[in-house]
Design a protein around this motif. Structure first.
Motif, PDB file in Angstrom:
ATOM      1  N   PRO A 125       1.061   1.691 -18.775  1.00 15.86           N
ATOM      2  CA  PRO A 125       2.217   2.558 -19.011  1.00 15.86           C
ATOM      3  C   PRO A 125       2.175   3.112 -20.427  1.00 15.86           C
ATOM      4  N   PRO A 126       2.752   4.293 -20.650  1.00 17.52           N
ATOM      5  CA  PRO A 126       2.674   4.946 -21.966  1.00 17.52           C
ATOM      6  C   PRO A 126       3.112   4.069 -23.133  1.00 17.52           C
ATOM      7  N   LYS A 127       4.158   3.267 -22.940  1.00 18.76           N
ATOM      8  CA  LYS A 127       4.677   2.462 -24.048  1.00 18.76           C
ATOM      9  C   LYS A 127       3.722   1.347 -24.470  1.00 18.76           C
ATOM     10  N   LEU A 128       2.737   1.023 -23.607  1.00 14.47           N
ATOM     11  CA  LEU A 128       1.770  -0.024 -23.936  1.00 14.47           C
ATOM     12  C   LEU A 128       0.356   0.506 -24.114  1.00 14.47           C
ATOM     13  N   GLY A 129       0.132   1.733 -23.677  1.00 14.96           N
ATOM     14  CA  GLY A 129      -1.214   2.280 -23.658  1.00 14.96           C
ATOM     15  C   GLY A 129      -1.921   2.301 -24.995  1.00 14.96           C
TER      16      GLY A 129
ATOM     17  N   TYR B 205       0.840  -1.207   0.000  1.00 18.46           N
ATOM     18  CA  TYR B 205       0.000   0.000   0.000  1.00 18.46           C
ATOM     19  C   TYR B 205       0.873   1.254   0.000  1.00 18.46           C
ATOM     20  N   ARG B 206       1.851   1.291   0.889  1.00 20.00           N
ATOM     21  CA  ARG B 206       2.729   2.460   0.977  1.00 20.00           C
ATOM     22  C   ARG B 206       3.528   2.644  -0.305  1.00 20.00           C
ATOM     23  N   GLN B 207       4.045   1.551  -0.829  1.00 21.62           N
ATOM     24  CA  GLN B 207       4.909   1.651  -2.003  1.00 21.62           C
ATOM     25  C   GLN B 207       4.133   2.029  -3.260  1.00 21.62           C
ATOM     26  N   LEU B 208       2.952   1.446  -3.451  1.00 21.16           N
ATOM     27  CA  LEU B 208       2.167   1.786  -4.637  1.00 21.16           C
ATOM     28  C   LEU B 208       1.584   3.194  -4.539  1.00 21.16           C
ATOM     29  N   LYS B 209       1.285   3.633  -3.343  1.00 23.24           N
ATOM     30  CA  LYS B 209       0.764   4.990  -3.167  1.00 23.24           C
ATOM     31  C   LYS B 209       1.769   6.012  -3.690  1.00 23.24           C
ATOM     32  N   LYS B 210       3.050   5.793  -3.384  1.00 21.16           N
ATOM     33  CA  LYS B 210       4.099   6.699  -3.862  1.00 21.16           C
ATOM     34  C   LYS B 210       4.240   6.616  -5.379  1.00 21.16           C
ATOM     35  N   ARG B 211       4.222   5.396  -5.909  1.00 16.61           N
ATOM     36  CA  ARG B 211       4.375   5.219  -7.355  1.00 16.61           C
ATOM     37  C   ARG B 211       3.191   5.826  -8.105  1.00 16.61           C
ATOM     38  N   ALA B 212       1.991   5.661  -7.559  1.00 18.58           N
ATOM     39  CA  ALA B 212       0.804   6.204  -8.216  1.00 18.58           C
ATOM     40  C   ALA B 212       0.826   7.729  -8.199  1.00 18.58           C
ATOM     41  N   ARG B 213       1.295   8.303  -7.098  1.00 19.94           N
ATOM     42  CA  ARG B 213       1.373   9.758  -6.996  1.00 19.94           C
ATOM     43  C   ARG B 213       2.299  10.316  -8.076  1.00 19.94           C
ATOM     44  N   ARG B 214       3.350   9.567  -8.389  1.00 17.26           N
ATOM     45  CA  ARG B 214       4.299   9.988  -9.426  1.00 17.26           C
ATOM     46  C   ARG B 214       3.872   9.510 -10.815  1.00 17.26           C
ATOM     47  N   ARG B 215       2.753   8.791 -10.866  1.00 15.65           N
ATOM     48  CA  ARG B 215       2.229   8.217 -12.107  1.00 15.65           C
ATOM     49  C   ARG B 215       3.252   7.292 -12.774  1.00 15.65           C
ATOM     50  N   GLU B 216       3.914   6.503 -11.951  1.00 17.78           N
ATOM     51  CA  GLU B 216       4.896   5.535 -12.441  1.00 17.78           C
ATOM     52  C   GLU B 216       4.215   4.183 -12.646  1.00 17.78           C
ATOM     53  N   TYR B 217       3.239   4.187 -13.549  1.00 19.45           N
ATOM     54  CA  TYR B 217       2.445   2.989 -13.772  1.00 19.45           C
ATOM     55  C   TYR B 217       3.197   1.977 -14.631  1.00 19.45           C
ATOM     56  N   GLY B 218       2.965   0.723 -14.332  1.00 21.62           N
ATOM     57  CA  GLY B 218       3.566  -0.366 -15.089  1.00 21.62           C
ATOM     58  C   GLY B 218       2.979  -1.675 -14.613  1.00 21.62           C
ATOM     59  N   PHE B 219       3.075  -2.698 -15.442  1.00 24.25           N
ATOM     60  CA  PHE B 219       2.549  -4.006 -15.059  1.00 24.25           C
ATOM     61  C   PHE B 219       3.324  -4.567 -13.871  1.00 24.25           C
ATOM     62  N   ILE B 220       2.587  -5.119 -12.919  1.00 27.75           N
ATOM     63  CA  ILE B 220       3.174  -5.802 -11.773  1.00 27.75           C
ATOM     64  C   ILE B 220       3.116  -7.298 -12.035  1.00 27.75           C
ATOM     65  N   GLY B 221       4.256  -7.950 -11.988  1.00 29.69           N
ATOM     66  CA  GLY B 221       4.294  -9.398 -12.138  1.00 29.69           C
ATOM     67  C   GLY B 221       4.044 -10.065 -10.793  1.00 29.69           C
TER      68      GLY B 221
END
Length: 280
Positions: free
Chosen positions: A141-145, A67-83
């Motif tokens: 993520p932009p490269k796949l969107g 939760y803490r880690q994704l909250k930071k990534r989402a705030r920065r819009r660092e979206y990507g697939f999670i394996g």
């Protein structure tokens, strides 16, 4: 198998570059070790599983950490697939009661991250509706969107479609038939599904005839992509995957032991054999 509860400081691993095969930018593993106990698994004796193959470690605080880690990534819009399931199956039998994986998926949904789930278990059916929500709401993520229409990729792993071989080498996994039926179910429900034929079993499931049979079975049960990979064996300790695999061969297929031993060091049989058809 003994169960040990552990607490971790981090559960989200950021890859240096996006994985070309699985399209993931991150990996999350809710457990250490794998309760499915596949004989050939490379985590045996590695840093991902340790030397103790009798203990299954549960990251009990994984949801709050993610939760803490994704909250930071989402705030920065660092979206990507999670394996989910790169070094341990996210749906071991204990997950039915623990629901660690389910809680992780809820957090992934909350922060709108896409996910690639890899499993050999039919327990994933429990989370079908939750995965549907992620599929609909995930931000790619932009490269796949502009290419991919799905926020969820469901991958089912096989080393063979022979039920006898599967029972020997994958004793804790759902049966081949159950996995195929589950893959078809997810396909029928509109998910992007595929098969990871990893690892192919040297001299057992790597003939042209066997590969054709496997690929046909996957296609007939809804697979939209197929990845084929070789086996990695290493180590000389009793808990290492090389020793474990050779011990099973000695018991069931002793005539194959000399052939396998001729492959020195890290065994990458069929390295580079890949059949992939992403349907965007």
């Amino acid at each position: 198998m003994m169960i040990k509860e552990i607490k971790v400081k981090s559960v989200l691993n950021k890859l240096k570059v996006q994985d070309d095969w699985f399209l993931v930018d991150y990996s999350v593993n809710p457990f250490m070790g794998c309760a499915l106990n596949c004989v050939y698994c490379y985590i045996h004796g590695s840093k991902y599983g340790g030397e103790d193959t009798t203990t299954f470690q549960v990251k009990v605080n994984a949801p709050e950490v993610l939760y803490r880690q994704l909250k930071k990534r989402a705030r920065r819009r660092e979206y990507g697939f999670i394996g989910l399931g790169s070094s341990t199956d996210p749906y071991p039998p204990l997950e039915k009661d623990l629901q660690i994986t389910r809680e992780l998926l809820k957090i992934i949904y909350r922060f709108k991250f896409p996910v690639n789930v890899t499993t050999k278990s039919t327990l994933i059916l429990r989370d079908l509706e939750l995965l549907r929500k992620i599929d609909e709401k995930a931000i790619l993520p932009p490269k796949l969107g502009n290419k991919l229409r799905h926020g969820v990729i469901v991958s089912f792993s096989f080393s063979t479609v022979d039920p006898v071989l599967a029972g020997i080498f994958e004793p804790g996994a759902s049966t081949v038939e159950e996995r195929l039926e589950t893959m078809q179910k997810f396909k029928d429900e509109g998910f992007l599904v595929g098969a990871n034929l990893m690892p192919i079993l040297p001299f057992l499931s790597d003939s042209e005839e066997e590969l054709d049979k496997m690929i046909k079975q996957m296609k007939d049960h809804g697979a939209e992509f197929i990845l084929v990979g070789g086996m990695t064996l290493f180590g000389d300790k009793p808990s290492d995957c090389k020793v474990r695999y050779l011990d099973v061969l000695k018991e069931h297929f002793p005539e194959l032991v000399p052939k396998l031993k001729n492959c020195s060091g890290i065994l990458l049989h069929l390295l580079g054999l890949i059949s992939i058809n992403w349907l965007y």
